[in-house]
Design a protein around this motif. Structure first.
Motif, short mmCIF file in Angstrom:
data_model
loop_
_atom_site.label_atom_id
_atom_site.label_comp_id
_atom_site.label_asym_id
_atom_site.label_seq_id
_atom_site.Cartn_x
_atom_site.Cartn_y
_atom_site.Cartn_z
N VAL A 17 0.87 -1.19 0.00
CA VAL A 17 0.00 0.00 0.00
C VAL A 17 0.90 1.23 0.00
O VAL A 17 2.01 1.21 0.55
CB VAL A 17 -0.97 0.01 1.20
N THR A 18 0.42 2.30 -0.65
CA THR A 18 1.21 3.52 -0.75
C THR A 18 0.40 4.71 -0.26
O THR A 18 -0.82 4.76 -0.44
CB THR A 18 1.66 3.77 -2.21
N GLN A 19 1.10 5.67 0.35
CA GLN A 19 0.44 6.87 0.86
C GLN A 19 0.75 8.05 -0.05
O GLN A 19 1.91 8.34 -0.36
CB GLN A 19 0.91 7.18 2.28
N SER A 105 -5.31 -8.72 6.26
CA SER A 105 -6.27 -8.52 7.36
C SER A 105 -6.19 -7.11 7.94
O SER A 105 -7.11 -6.66 8.63
CB SER A 105 -6.05 -9.55 8.46
N ALA A 106 -5.11 -6.38 7.69
CA ALA A 106 -4.93 -5.02 8.22
C ALA A 106 -5.36 -3.93 7.23
O ALA A 106 -5.33 -2.75 7.57
CB ALA A 106 -3.48 -4.81 8.62
N LEU A 107 -5.78 -4.30 6.03
CA LEU A 107 -6.08 -3.30 5.00
C LEU A 107 -7.18 -2.33 5.41
O LEU A 107 -7.13 -1.15 5.06
CB LEU A 107 -6.45 -3.98 3.68
N TRP A 112 -8.26 5.15 3.20
CA TRP A 112 -8.14 4.95 1.76
C TRP A 112 -8.73 6.08 0.94
O TRP A 112 -9.71 6.70 1.35
CB TRP A 112 -8.85 3.66 1.35
N CYS A 113 -8.19 6.30 -0.25
CA CYS A 113 -8.85 7.13 -1.26
C CYS A 113 -10.19 6.46 -1.56
O CYS A 113 -10.27 5.22 -1.62
CB CYS A 113 -8.02 7.19 -2.54
N LEU A 114 -11.22 7.25 -1.77
CA LEU A 114 -12.56 6.68 -1.96
C LEU A 114 -12.66 5.62 -3.05
O LEU A 114 -13.29 4.58 -2.83
CB LEU A 114 -13.58 7.79 -2.21
N PRO A 115 -12.07 5.82 -4.23
CA PRO A 115 -12.21 4.78 -5.26
C PRO A 115 -11.58 3.44 -4.86
O PRO A 115 -11.97 2.39 -5.37
CB PRO A 115 -11.49 5.37 -6.48
N ASP A 116 -10.61 3.46 -3.96
CA ASP A 116 -9.93 2.23 -3.55
C ASP A 116 -10.74 1.41 -2.55
O ASP A 116 -10.48 0.21 -2.39
CB ASP A 116 -8.55 2.54 -2.97
N VAL A 117 -11.71 2.03 -1.87
CA VAL A 117 -12.47 1.32 -0.83
C VAL A 117 -13.16 0.07 -1.38
O VAL A 117 -13.00 -1.03 -0.81
CB VAL A 117 -13.46 2.27 -0.13
N GLU A 121 -12.46 -3.98 -0.44
CA GLU A 121 -13.54 -4.88 -0.04
C GLU A 121 -13.60 -6.12 -0.92
O GLU A 121 -13.74 -7.25 -0.43
CB GLU A 121 -14.87 -4.14 -0.04
N GLU A 122 -13.48 -5.94 -2.24
CA GLU A 122 -13.51 -7.10 -3.14
C GLU A 122 -12.30 -8.00 -2.91
O GLU A 122 -12.42 -9.23 -2.88
CB GLU A 122 -13.57 -6.67 -4.61
N TYR A 123 -11.14 -7.40 -2.74
CA TYR A 123 -9.93 -8.19 -2.51
C TYR A 123 -10.07 -9.02 -1.23
O TYR A 123 -9.75 -10.21 -1.23
CB TYR A 123 -8.71 -7.26 -2.42
N LEU A 124 -10.59 -8.41 -0.18
CA LEU A 124 -10.76 -9.14 1.07
C LEU A 124 -11.80 -10.26 0.94
O LEU A 124 -11.63 -11.33 1.53
CB LEU A 124 -11.13 -8.19 2.21
N ARG A 125 -12.84 -10.03 0.16
CA ARG A 125 -13.83 -11.11 -0.09
C ARG A 125 -13.15 -12.26 -0.82
O ARG A 125 -13.39 -13.43 -0.50
CB ARG A 125 -15.01 -10.59 -0.91
N LEU A 126 -12.33 -11.94 -1.81
CA LEU A 126 -11.60 -13.00 -2.53
C LEU A 126 -10.70 -13.79 -1.61
O LEU A 126 -10.52 -14.99 -1.78
CB LEU A 126 -10.75 -12.39 -3.66
N LYS A 127 -10.10 -13.09 -0.65
CA LYS A 127 -9.20 -13.73 0.29
C LYS A 127 -9.97 -14.30 1.49
O LYS A 127 -9.36 -14.81 2.42
CB LYS A 127 -8.13 -12.73 0.79
#
Length: 130
Positions: A17-19, A105-107, A112-117, A121-127
């Motif tokens: 992740v990048t800031q 699990s810490a994401l 987050w920038c709004l478009p990344d939210v 969520e999708e990435y965590l569902r996949l995982k």
């Protein structure tokens, strides 16, 4: 409409992740690295180019996730996420002010920038972490 890619870069069970810097739009928020698709460029080529330009590392796109539509004051943005694997290189920040390799699990703890939210969520569902 602006088409923008982002890379969910995986390495040894962690995600990069990048800031954003204080000088970028949406300052100091966290995002997955990426950038604007150039005319005639594939999404995968864009990811490889942008990640190298911004972070000095090489990635290989593996899986496309669901694009996210986001309206800003001036543009409609289509954010196109891809899960990628880290291939090599040493991270050197050129635009961002920070980066972290985090356990998925810490994401949700990041601002987050709004478009990344929805991407998170999708990435965590996949995982299977939601």
């Amino acid at each position: 409409m602006l088409k923008v890619t982002c890379a969910i870069i995986e390495l040894h069970g962690k995600v990069l992740v990048t800031q954003r810097s204080e000088f970028m739009r949406e300052p100091l928020l966290w995002e997955f690295p990426g950038g604007k698709l150039e005319q005639g460029e594939t999404e995968e080529a864009c990811l490889v180019r942008e990640v190298y330009e911004e972070l000095n590392i090489h990635v290989r796109p593996l899986k496309r996730l669901t694009p996210v539509m986001h309206q800003t004051k001036n543009h409609l943005i289509e954010l196109i996420p891809h899960i990628c694997t880290y291939v090599g290189g040493v991270i050197h920040l050129l635009e961002h002010i920070a980066f972290e390799w985090v356990d998925p699990s810490a994401l949700q703890k990041y601002n987050w920038c709004l478009p990344d939210v929805p991407v998170v969520e999708e990435y965590l569902r996949l995982k299977k972490m939601t």
